[in-house]
Design an enzyme around this catalytic site. Sequence first.
Site, PDB file in Angstrom:
ATOM      1  N   GLU A 121      33.624   2.060 -12.753  1.00 19.93           N
ATOM      2  CA  GLU A 121      33.406   2.965 -11.630  1.00 19.93           C
ATOM      3  C   GLU A 121      34.593   2.858 -10.685  1.00 19.93           C
ATOM      4  OE1 GLU A 121      29.876   2.428  -9.197  1.00 19.93           O
ATOM      5  OE2 GLU A 121      30.459   4.113  -7.939  1.00 19.93           O
ATOM      6  N   GLY A 261      31.712  -6.065  -4.908  1.00 18.00           N
ATOM      7  CA  GLY A 261      30.619  -7.024  -4.895  1.00 18.00           C
ATOM      8  C   GLY A 261      29.945  -7.137  -6.248  1.00 18.00           C
ATOM      9  N   ALA A 262      29.582  -5.995  -6.816  1.00 17.00           N
ATOM     10  CA  ALA A 262      28.887  -5.987  -8.101  1.00 17.00           C
ATOM     11  C   ALA A 262      28.853  -4.559  -8.611  1.00 17.00           C
ATOM     12  CB  ALA A 262      27.465  -6.514  -7.942  1.00 17.00           C
ATOM     13  N   GLU A 264      26.640  -1.721 -11.229  1.00 17.01           N
ATOM     14  CA  GLU A 264      25.330  -1.452 -11.806  1.00 17.01           C
ATOM     15  C   GLU A 264      25.358  -0.926 -13.239  1.00 17.01           C
ATOM     16  OE1 GLU A 264      26.694   0.428  -9.229  1.00 17.01           O
ATOM     17  OE2 GLU A 264      26.236   2.548  -9.505  1.00 17.01           O
ATOM     18  N   HIS A 297      20.089  -4.455  -5.003  1.00 18.18           N
ATOM     19  CA  HIS A 297      20.850  -3.199  -4.936  1.00 18.18           C
ATOM     20  C   HIS A 297      21.239  -2.706  -6.331  1.00 18.18           C
ATOM     21  CE1 HIS A 297      23.766  -0.386  -3.009  1.00 18.18           C
ATOM     22  NE2 HIS A 297      24.410  -0.575  -4.139  1.00 18.18           N
ATOM     23  N   GLU A 298      21.853  -3.574  -7.109  1.00 15.80           N
ATOM     24  CA  GLU A 298      22.328  -3.126  -8.431  1.00 15.80           C
ATOM     25  C   GLU A 298      21.147  -2.797  -9.338  1.00 15.80           C
ATOM     26  OE1 GLU A 298      25.324  -2.395  -8.276  1.00 15.80           O
ATOM     27  OE2 GLU A 298      25.856  -3.658  -6.565  1.00 15.80           O
ATOM     28  N   HIS A 301      19.786   0.673  -8.594  1.00 11.93           N
ATOM     29  CA  HIS A 301      20.618   1.740  -9.169  1.00 11.93           C
ATOM     30  C   HIS A 301      20.133   2.150 -10.563  1.00 11.93           C
ATOM     31  CE1 HIS A 301      23.832   2.710  -6.459  1.00 11.93           C
ATOM     32  NE2 HIS A 301      24.365   1.505  -6.427  1.00 11.93           N
ATOM     33  N   GLU A 320      24.693   5.828  -3.372  1.00  7.86           N
ATOM     34  CA  GLU A 320      24.913   4.620  -2.562  1.00  7.86           C
ATOM     35  C   GLU A 320      24.062   4.600  -1.296  1.00  7.86           C
ATOM     36  OE1 GLU A 320      26.018   2.142  -3.811  1.00  7.86           O
ATOM     37  OE2 GLU A 320      27.171   2.913  -5.498  1.00  7.86           O
TER      38      GLU A 320
HETATM   39 ZN   LIG Z   1      25.814   0.625  -5.153  1.00  6.92          ZN
END
Ligand SMILES: [Zn+2]
Length: 868
Positions: A121, A261-262, A264, A297-298, A301, A320
Amino acid sequence: MSGPIVRLSDYAPCVFHIDRIEMTLELDLECTAVRTRMSVRRAGPADAVLELDGQELQLEGVTLQGRELEVGRYETTPEKLRIFNCPEVFELGIRNRIFPAANTALEGLYASGGLLCTQCEPEGFRRITYFLDRPDNPCLFTVCLVASAATFPRLLSNGHLVDSGTLADGRHFACWEDPFPKPSYLFAVVAGDLVCVEDTFTTVSGRPVTCRVWVEHHNRDRAGHALASLLLAMRWDESTFHRECDLDLYQVVAVDAFNAGAMENKGLNIFNSRYVLASPETATDADYDGILRVIGHEYFHNWSGNRVTLRDWFQLSLKEGLTVFRDQEFTCDTLSRGVKRVADAKLIRTDQFLEDAGPLSHPVRPASYVDINNFYTRTVYEKGAEVIRMMHTWIGADAFVAGLDLYFARHDHGAATVEDLIACLGDASGQDLSLFLRWYDQPGTPILRAKCVLENGEARLSLSQQNPRAPSDAGPLPMPVVVSFVDTDGEVSLIHDPHIECTDASRTFALLKLTRSGQDFVISGIPADATVCWLGGFSAPVILEADDDVASMLRRAARAPDPYNRWNAGSDLMLTLVRQDLEGTTAVFTEYLEAVRAQLDAVEDPAFTAMALAWPRELTLCQSLCPAFPLEGVLASRAGFLRETGRALDATLQEHFVPLHAALPAHWDLETSGRRALKNTLFALWARQCNGQTRALARSWYEHATNMTDRIAALSVLCLEASADRDMALADFFDRFGHDFTMLTTWFSVQAAAAAPDTFDNVKRLVEHPAFDWTNPNKVRAVIRSFAANLGHFHRADGAGYDFVGDAVLRLNEINPQIAAGMVGSFSQTGLLDPARLQRLRGVLESLARAPGMKDKVLEQVNRILGA
Ligand SMILES: [Zn+2]
């Protein structure tokens, strides 16, 4: 100029679709061979040219229907592969090579330590092979990974393992099939020597999901909190939003080299290791909270982003903003709601408001970009979440859940737009929410002017709004304004007026729906001595302008029914102290000290009291007071009040924190972390006196710490000044933890964020330290970003702080342009600066703009700040 501009208004659907892709990757650190076979379908005219995206690929051959394509049938440019005379339906094959070890940009396939991993991404897949690398081409992926069994014992990709085995030459293979079509940005591969912790989640319909968190062998004992957080998130999304996990296998991998951060990726989330690894000895309570949030969060998603994705990158906030809202609600429900809501409001009020007031301001849905990577911002994420939250408040929780159900049903496996989501929330609630689109398309923070007149047993409330940054024809924004009242005895006045909508069953909070530039509301049954509390729960992301006085602030700080209003009143009081000090007028320090004592005598939620007593960040005060007052004056005044508070309340503070310190266990849980937060807040306030007694206690706490929260709290206190105790503690920390990646970055950031006068010299030494590494984003952020956020040092009057960060940008431009572009953002606080500083800062940016070889994404940010 900084590269071609992409515009939302130019969006056109795909002329071709790739429905299926089979990939084989022969993984090798130096050179990886990629072979693909794609099922392609033409949706446009017969003479349409198939144009695939590709970057830094070594093309070896193209086949069409299995036959080698001669050179005249296709052409390559640095960014495209064009194929002419395509049939209506066909199979396309591509062979290319990529070079992971040389990939320091960390987009596409790259090396992190001994691992190979991907980040696709938004546009990283084109660095792996030629493809329609855009979110509106959902495609079924089958991926075969081949690699040395000794170097890469684990071979992971999205979906389910369908085949694996060993080959004669010491290599092995694993084939993965993803049952769901997905856009290329969700593709993922990880290869390396990893170990996992595992658990099984049983979904609401009784289906088992195997959940694995993969880490390096020595981190095995630190993956449990991430795994537990994942299971919590899965259960929460079922019970709150009816979202059941659609996979049989859900995997998370921790890597040390990661730009963000991470990520998905469907069924295979890749995480920056700082958002996975935790044990009480190595992670602070804040790290534990952060892991819970990011894992949630991930995972969320998996529906909001993966199952329903984006039509184009301009819609980034559709996934987001919505997913941040979901992770905020998850952490509010799991931790303390009031504390979490205030923390989120603080972030948006300082960081996002500053972004929106500066040269990098942009709408939640930008209209154009050079590089979409530059729009992964507070505005798209946090302001986007506030817009979702406003619609949630506007229609109520039940209608909101029904609206999301409709959205996931109507657009399942599709690529949606912001309009699609708003239409679903509108259809489910029976309310027209289309005006909320204005929040997506205009930049800037609106100002809400609020006035309340109390007489004859009613409250007359006048609201008006203005957004100085919006175009003149933008039209007013819809805003939910939540208000409550407390009378002089501290009693909450309930809303008995039946014409007024409330957000709660007990009718404490009135919901005023502002839709016009100016609007009046009348609420009957409110006593004349009441104090109004505006924007309960921070119900709209606006700057509030309302008449206020110290007596009302004190009353709200003590008795407002909403935690945000209570916190905000205390924060306004501290801002008033500093403002009065700078103006040379009478300060209300005595009232402030009384308020602190009163808070300490009536602690209900220790985490909330800790937040209420903590002073506003330097940046928050500068945002309100600079450049009307000089930056160094604001910082000095803040530091002075902290020191004076420590002195004035010396005994009171010790009375509270000393017994707490003795009583607290080392581990993380909600109650312990709240009490520890209060203890360390009081300790930090007390230690601001910076005398022999505070140094001795900080040193002792550092040496005997049983958990990382306490150790960092003590170390931060020691780093307030240059001293032998500080140097001893820093050397000790490095000896204890220097071998560990996540704690090493902590060691760097504590020093770069320090107030001590020798910080700049230390930072210059840190980038020469053998453990520092310009190719690792966490280390770069720990030193350079922490330094740039250290206002007193970064904004040195001689401009040397700007030169230092400018040099770092120049160096990172070659290594990792995305991190370099992010670093340029440090120069965007132009609104706080006096003319002399502004001139020095612009000088650094102008030399960056002129430097040869600057990458488009870096130049885009430089030029936006320069206003070019
Ligand atoms: Zn996100």
